[in-house]
Scaffold this active site. Structure first.
Site, mmCIF file in Angstrom:
data_model
loop_
_atom_site.group_PDB
_atom_site.id
_atom_site.type_symbol
_atom_site.label_atom_id
_atom_site.label_comp_id
_atom_site.label_asym_id
_atom_site.label_seq_id
_atom_site.Cartn_x
_atom_site.Cartn_y
_atom_site.Cartn_z
ATOM 1 N N MET A 252 0.466 -1.386 -0.076
ATOM 2 C CA MET A 252 -0.104 -0.300 0.054
ATOM 3 C C MET A 252 1.066 1.413 -0.276
ATOM 4 O O MET A 252 2.082 0.707 0.193
ATOM 5 C CB MET A 252 -0.959 -0.238 1.271
ATOM 6 C CG MET A 252 -1.617 -1.150 1.274
ATOM 7 S SD MET A 252 -3.443 -1.066 2.192
ATOM 8 C CE MET A 252 -2.709 -0.411 3.930
ATOM 9 N N HIS B 258 -10.103 6.576 3.314
ATOM 10 C CA HIS B 258 -9.164 6.717 4.266
ATOM 11 C C HIS B 258 -10.453 7.625 5.201
ATOM 12 O O HIS B 258 -9.973 8.102 5.927
ATOM 13 C CB HIS B 258 -8.559 7.737 3.356
ATOM 14 C CG HIS B 258 -7.521 7.692 2.125
ATOM 15 N ND1 HIS B 258 -7.205 8.492 1.677
ATOM 16 C CD2 HIS B 258 -7.359 6.421 2.411
ATOM 17 C CE1 HIS B 258 -6.270 7.768 1.055
ATOM 18 N NE2 HIS B 258 -6.128 6.103 1.383
ATOM 19 N N ALA C 260 -7.075 5.454 13.602
ATOM 20 C CA ALA C 260 -7.454 6.999 12.720
ATOM 21 C C ALA C 260 -8.803 6.905 13.198
ATOM 22 O O ALA C 260 -8.378 8.428 12.254
ATOM 23 C CB ALA C 260 -7.493 6.139 11.212
ATOM 24 N N PRO D 285 -3.147 7.375 4.465
ATOM 25 C CA PRO D 285 -3.638 7.980 6.331
ATOM 26 C C PRO D 285 -2.068 6.471 6.445
ATOM 27 O O PRO D 285 -2.344 7.173 8.146
ATOM 28 C CB PRO D 285 -4.948 7.511 6.324
ATOM 29 C CG PRO D 285 -5.233 6.341 6.100
ATOM 30 C CD PRO D 285 -4.988 6.722 5.074
ATOM 31 N N GLN D 286 -2.126 5.602 6.440
ATOM 32 C CA GLN D 286 -1.780 4.828 7.027
ATOM 33 C C GLN D 286 -0.407 5.079 8.058
ATOM 34 O O GLN D 286 0.122 4.584 8.967
ATOM 35 C CB GLN D 286 -1.370 2.695 6.291
ATOM 36 C CG GLN D 286 -0.524 3.147 5.154
ATOM 37 C CD GLN D 286 0.566 1.209 4.607
ATOM 38 O OE1 GLN D 286 0.141 1.453 5.983
ATOM 39 N NE2 GLN D 286 0.642 1.395 3.334
#
Ligand SMILES: Cc1cc2nc3c(=O)[nH]c(=O)nc-3n(C[C@H](O)[C@H](O)[C@H](O)COP(=O)(O)OP(=O)(O)OC[C@H]3O[C@@H](n4cnc5c(N)ncnc54)[C@H](O)[C@@H]3O)c2cc1C
Length: 474
Positions: free
Chosen positions: A1, A410, A444, A455-456
């Site tokens: 990812m 997200h 998150a 975002p990860q």
């Protein structure tokens, strides 16, 4: 990812909203670095013109997550660079990891270079902890049902369920909820932490009346045209011969299409002059003056209505997907029962604010420009395939986009971090839930804003930061 970091402007906003400068990019950088081990792009296997600049000073080689680049760079990505350059965007030198995202570049991905396979929290943090720790118990296939509190609102453990059997796990020190943007608010609510009226309507005893739980949901909602192109793309997997060839390349030399997740380049841009109204443009300034408003996530395939890109038309396709990154619409999460066996109700509410409709139109028109430059035309076959040039007026385009719009996955901000004086805040800057003790949320859902990008990496950095708070008792 994809593994880009939040940029300095987004983290400045985060620090402003929470009143905590430890979230500024320079202060979060040590935690970002701690997350991963970085391996530079493999110049031998990637095509020569896939220039992939990065800044080694912002990476480390000691974290559990593997950050590297696919051994296959999509040929269309070199054309995308040409198109973005023609539109006036600049090539980034820091690989979207140094706090600057204004322009375009190849981000690192969470790929283990030893196997060209995904490096996840399971293959990295969990496996490492299982190897080195003796007091970690993992309960597989076990559902958290409810956080338990004592009479003084201290979290004392959780009720969980495995194989239809419920049992209690007790906490010596504290309970940490990390069930993601949809299920962390659900778990809080069924445990009595959330909007009192919602809890009462399901007969849940209110432990802490926090109206912000489940509210303020952000996501990046994507739309895109699609083009047939003259170079090999992931869409070619509709041809069994391509699958066989890619499988052999992967098995024999860890190269080829299967090492790539289907998109290389990210780009961040602002609306061209006069493409949105002054009122909307003025409203956007509330985000920050360093906040890109359009995010490109290029898909190496046909998109259409996103039913299944693998079953799109035969041939090679590319889609310059875009999302608006300063949306005014907010979604929410609520519960449909007092039981986490039932799914939470997620209402993303994308494009519900008219300003977002105006912005998504402008973003879509910008994405239409990438493959219609004279510089990129040589790689395109025919006209735009989806939605097609006959979709021309704003009303026609908007009708298509409302049908096409889909999640970049997200989802975030549904237990927003903030000062207790803001009644919509759910946790403080260390993830501690207001109104109770010994309970944190770390995932998150506690972002106060969703930074442009993916975002990860920020989820991991945030977790490292709060882990440090816990270990140092700060
Ligand atoms: C298809 C897809 C592609 C993505 N691609 C990217 C990308 O390229 N780059 C990027 O940065 N981000 C990407 N994301 C987003 C990224 O995965 C998320 O932002 C990130 O995983 C959020 O982390 P989290 O810890 O908040 O939640 P999660 O990763 O969702 O973790 C929550 C965990 O809690 C578990 N859980 C939930 N409820 C319970 C319960 N009641 N009891 C027990 N366990 C429970 C879940 O099973 C899950 O394992 C992608 C997401 C998806 C779905």
């Amino acid at each position: 990812m994809w593994f880009p970091r939040a940029h300095a402007g987004a983290l400045k906003k985060w620090a402003e909203l929470t009143g905590d400068n430890s979230f500024l990019f320079a202060n979060l950088l040590p935690y970002y670095k701690k997350v991963s081990t970085f391996t530079p792009p493999n110049k031998k296997t990637r095509i020569a013109n896939a220039t992939t600049p990065y800044d080694p000073s912002v990476w480390s080689n000691s974290g559990p997550v593997q950050a590297s680049y696919p051994n296959w760079a999509n040929p269309i990505s070199s054309w995308i660079e040409i198109g973005l350059k023609a539109l006036g965007l600049k090539a980034l030198s820091g690989g979207l990891a140094d706090g600057n995202i204004w322009g375009y570049g190849y981000p690192a991905s969470t790929i283990d270079p030893a196997q060209e396979s995904r490096s996840s929290s399971s293959t990295s943090y969990l496996r490492e902890a299982l190897k080195t720790t003796t007091n970690l118990n993992v309960y597989k296939n076990t559902l958290a049902k409810k956080v338990l509190f004592d009479g003084s609102k201290k979290a004392t453990g959780a009720v969980v369920e495995a194989g239809g059997v419920e049992f209690t796990l007790s906490a010596n020190r504290e309970v940490i909820v990390s069930a993601g943007f949809a299920r962390s608010p659900q778990l809080l609510m069924v445990s009595g932490v959330g909007p009192a009226s919602t809890l009462q309507s399901y007969g849940i005893q209110v432990v802490s009346d926090l109206p912000g739980v489940g509210q303020n949901m952000w996501d990046h909602a994507l739309v895109s045209p699609s083009y047939q192109v003259k170079v090999l793309t992931h869409n070619a997997f509709s041809d069994p011969a391509v699958i066989i060839d890619a499988t052999n390349s992967y098995r024999n030399s860890l190269t080829g299409l299967l090492t790539n997740n289907g998109g290389d380049i990210l780009a961040f841009d602002k609306f061209p002059n006069a493409s949105i109204s002054k009122a909307t443009s003025d409203a956007i300034t509330a985000f920050s003056n360093d906040w890109p408003t359009i995010m490109f996530m290029f898909l190496d395939a046909y998109l259409g209505y996103n039913e299944n890109s693998g079953t799109g038309p035969a041939g090679n396709y590319a889609s310059p997907m875009v999302a608006i990154t300063a949306p005014f619409s907010r979604g929410n999460i609520t519960i449909s029962s007092a039981d986490t066996n039932d799914n939470p109700v997620v209402s993303p509410n994308w494009l519900s604010d008219p300003r977002d409709q105006e912005m998504v139109l402008a973003a879509f028109k910008r994405s239409r420009q990438v493959f219609t430059q004279k510089e990129t035309k040589p790689v395109v076959i025919g006209d735009e395939v989806f939605p097609g040039l006959d979709v021309a007026t704003d009303a026609q385009i908007l009708a298509v986009l409302k049908k096409q719009v889909f999640s970049a996955y997200h989802g975030s901000c549904t237990n927003a971090m903030g000062p207790q004086s803001n009644k919509m805040s759910v946790v403080d800057t260390k993830g501690r839930v207001y109104g109770v003790s010994s309970l944190r949320v770390v995932d998150a859902s506690i972002f106060p804003v969703l930074p442009p990008g993916a975002p990860q990496h920020t989820v991991y950095a945030l977790a490292e930061k709060i882990a440090n708070d816990i270990l140092t008792g700060s």
